[in-house]
Each structure stands twice: as structure tokens, then as C-alpha cells.
Design a protein around this motif. Structure first.
Motif, PDB file in Angstrom:
ATOM      1  N   VAL A   8       0.850  -1.257  -0.073  1.00 50.06           N
ATOM      2  CA  VAL A   8      -0.071  -0.092  -0.069  1.00 50.06           C
ATOM      3  C   VAL A   8       0.979   1.341  -0.054  1.00 50.06           C
ATOM      4  O   VAL A   8       1.834   1.333   0.723  1.00 50.06           O
ATOM      5  CB  VAL A   8      -0.980   0.098   1.259  1.00 50.06           C
ATOM      6  N   ILE A   9       0.546   2.106  -0.799  1.00 47.43           N
ATOM      7  CA  ILE A   9       1.345   3.306  -0.852  1.00 47.43           C
ATOM      8  C   ILE A   9       0.542   4.260   0.154  1.00 47.43           C
ATOM      9  O   ILE A   9      -0.628   4.652  -0.332  1.00 47.43           O
ATOM     10  CB  ILE A   9       1.250   4.143  -2.308  1.00 47.43           C
ATOM     11  N   ASN A  10       0.809   4.850   1.120  1.00 52.37           N
ATOM     12  CA  ASN A  10       0.359   5.656   2.223  1.00 52.37           C
ATOM     13  C   ASN A  10       1.001   6.926   2.106  1.00 52.37           C
ATOM     14  O   ASN A  10       2.319   7.145   2.426  1.00 52.37           O
ATOM     15  CB  ASN A  10       0.494   4.728   3.507  1.00 52.37           C
ATOM     16  N   PHE A  11       0.108   7.922   2.147  1.00 61.72           N
ATOM     17  CA  PHE A  11       0.426   9.346   2.004  1.00 61.72           C
ATOM     18  C   PHE A  11       0.308   9.992   3.468  1.00 61.72           C
ATOM     19  O   PHE A  11      -0.926   9.959   3.992  1.00 61.72           O
ATOM     20  CB  PHE A  11      -0.483  10.161   0.964  1.00 61.72           C
ATOM     21  N   VAL A  12       1.349  10.451   4.039  1.00 59.14           N
ATOM     22  CA  VAL A  12       1.080  10.857   5.350  1.00 59.14           C
ATOM     23  C   VAL A  12       0.426  12.237   5.637  1.00 59.14           C
ATOM     24  O   VAL A  12      -0.494  12.229   6.384  1.00 59.14           O
ATOM     25  CB  VAL A  12       2.696  10.978   6.234  1.00 59.14           C
ATOM     26  N   ASN A  13       0.554  13.081   4.847  1.00 61.42           N
ATOM     27  CA  ASN A  13      -0.118  14.210   4.801  1.00 61.42           C
ATOM     28  C   ASN A  13      -0.403  14.699   3.147  1.00 61.42           C
ATOM     29  O   ASN A  13       0.269  15.619   2.842  1.00 61.42           O
ATOM     30  CB  ASN A  13       0.683  15.328   5.687  1.00 61.42           C
ATOM     31  N   PRO A  14      -1.334  14.164   2.699  1.00 56.18           N
ATOM     32  CA  PRO A  14      -1.679  14.351   1.143  1.00 56.18           C
ATOM     33  C   PRO A  14      -2.038  15.575   0.954  1.00 56.18           C
ATOM     34  O   PRO A  14      -2.711  16.300   1.716  1.00 56.18           O
ATOM     35  CB  PRO A  14      -2.537  13.242   0.691  1.00 56.18           C
ATOM     36  N   LYS A  15      -1.684  16.269  -0.098  1.00 61.55           N
ATOM     37  CA  LYS A  15      -2.190  17.463  -0.796  1.00 61.55           C
ATOM     38  C   LYS A  15      -3.041  16.774  -2.108  1.00 61.55           C
ATOM     39  O   LYS A  15      -2.370  16.414  -2.881  1.00 61.55           O
ATOM     40  CB  LYS A  15      -1.143  18.424  -1.037  1.00 61.55           C
ATOM     41  N   VAL A  16      -4.226  17.386  -2.329  1.00 65.33           N
ATOM     42  CA  VAL A  16      -4.837  16.880  -3.440  1.00 65.33           C
ATOM     43  C   VAL A  16      -5.032  17.956  -4.289  1.00 65.33           C
ATOM     44  O   VAL A  16      -5.762  19.257  -3.788  1.00 65.33           O
ATOM     45  CB  VAL A  16      -6.140  16.004  -2.870  1.00 65.33           C
ATOM     46  N   GLN A  17      -4.804  17.873  -5.560  1.00 68.12           N
ATOM     47  CA  GLN A  17      -5.207  18.899  -6.527  1.00 68.12           C
ATOM     48  C   GLN A  17      -6.290  18.178  -7.494  1.00 68.12           C
ATOM     49  O   GLN A  17      -5.869  17.295  -7.972  1.00 68.12           O
ATOM     50  CB  GLN A  17      -4.078  19.835  -7.166  1.00 68.12           C
ATOM     51  N   ALA A  18      -7.131  19.003  -7.952  1.00 66.66           N
ATOM     52  CA  ALA A  18      -8.115  18.485  -9.086  1.00 66.66           C
ATOM     53  C   ALA A  18      -8.474  19.377 -10.095  1.00 66.66           C
ATOM     54  O   ALA A  18      -8.630  20.532  -9.922  1.00 66.66           O
ATOM     55  CB  ALA A  18      -9.520  18.001  -8.143  1.00 66.66           C
TER      56      ALA A  18
END
Length: 99
Positions: A8-18
Motif C-alpha cells: 500500500v502506498i500511504n501518504f502521510v499528509n497528502p495534498k490533493v489537486q483536482a
């Protein structure tokens, strides 16, 4: 994000752009690759009881993939055993060739 090999690729503090008009999503930030077994308690809390069927299907697929990998590794080992040992020194033969 789930990978095919059971990690699993786990993002600790993800930033999402859409960009909704283009249907493009980008996730950035520090990521860690961990085995699914390590992340399972956290994933279970997020999924809830409704998605247990999906989780069981994922477990079956991962087990099937792991078995296929073991079979492929076993066949690669037998192929290595069929390669004969070198008995001549090919460097010496190439030095004696005339150009």
C-alpha cells in the motif's frame, strides 16, 4: 493506493489537486510503501462494516497473485539450473582471431 504486489502506498499528509472539467486528480506529499498487513487495522476503520465483501475479494486476489509469483519464481529457478557451465576460455579464442 493499493499495488498489485500486496503493498500500500500511504501518504502521510497528502495534498490533493483536482481539475474537475478535465477529470484529473493529483496527489502529492511524502509517501511510504508499506505491506497491506501493516495498514489493515487503519484501512478497516476507514471502510466500516459495509465494505467487508470488497476487502475479502481483495484478500483473495492478493493471495492468488502471491501464488502466481511463487510459481513464476520456481520456473525461473529451474531455467537457471538448465544453463550449462562454460568450459572454454572465450577471451583467449577472441585474441587469436584475425581481423
Amino acid at each position: 493506493m493499493f499495488k498489485d504486489n500486496g503493498e500500500v502506498i500511504n501518504f502521510v499528509n497528502p495534498k490533493v489537486q483536482a481539475s474537475l472539467t478535465s477529470n484529473i486528480f493529483a496527489i502529492s506529499g511524502h509517501s511510504e510503501t508499506k505491506p497491506l498487513s501493516e495498514m489493515l487495522p487503519t484501512i478497516m476503520q476507514q471502510l466500516g462494516g459495509d465494505n467487508m465483501f470488497n476487502l475479502k475479494n481483495l484478500a483473495k486476489e492478493l493471495e492468488k497473485t502471491a501464488q502466481e509469483l511463487k510459481v513464476n519464481q520456481g520456473s525461473a529457478a529451474t531455467q537457471d539450473e538448465e544453463i550449462p557451465e562454460l568450459v572454454e576460455n572465450f577471451d583467449e579464442a577472441s585474441k587469436n582471431e584475425k581481423i
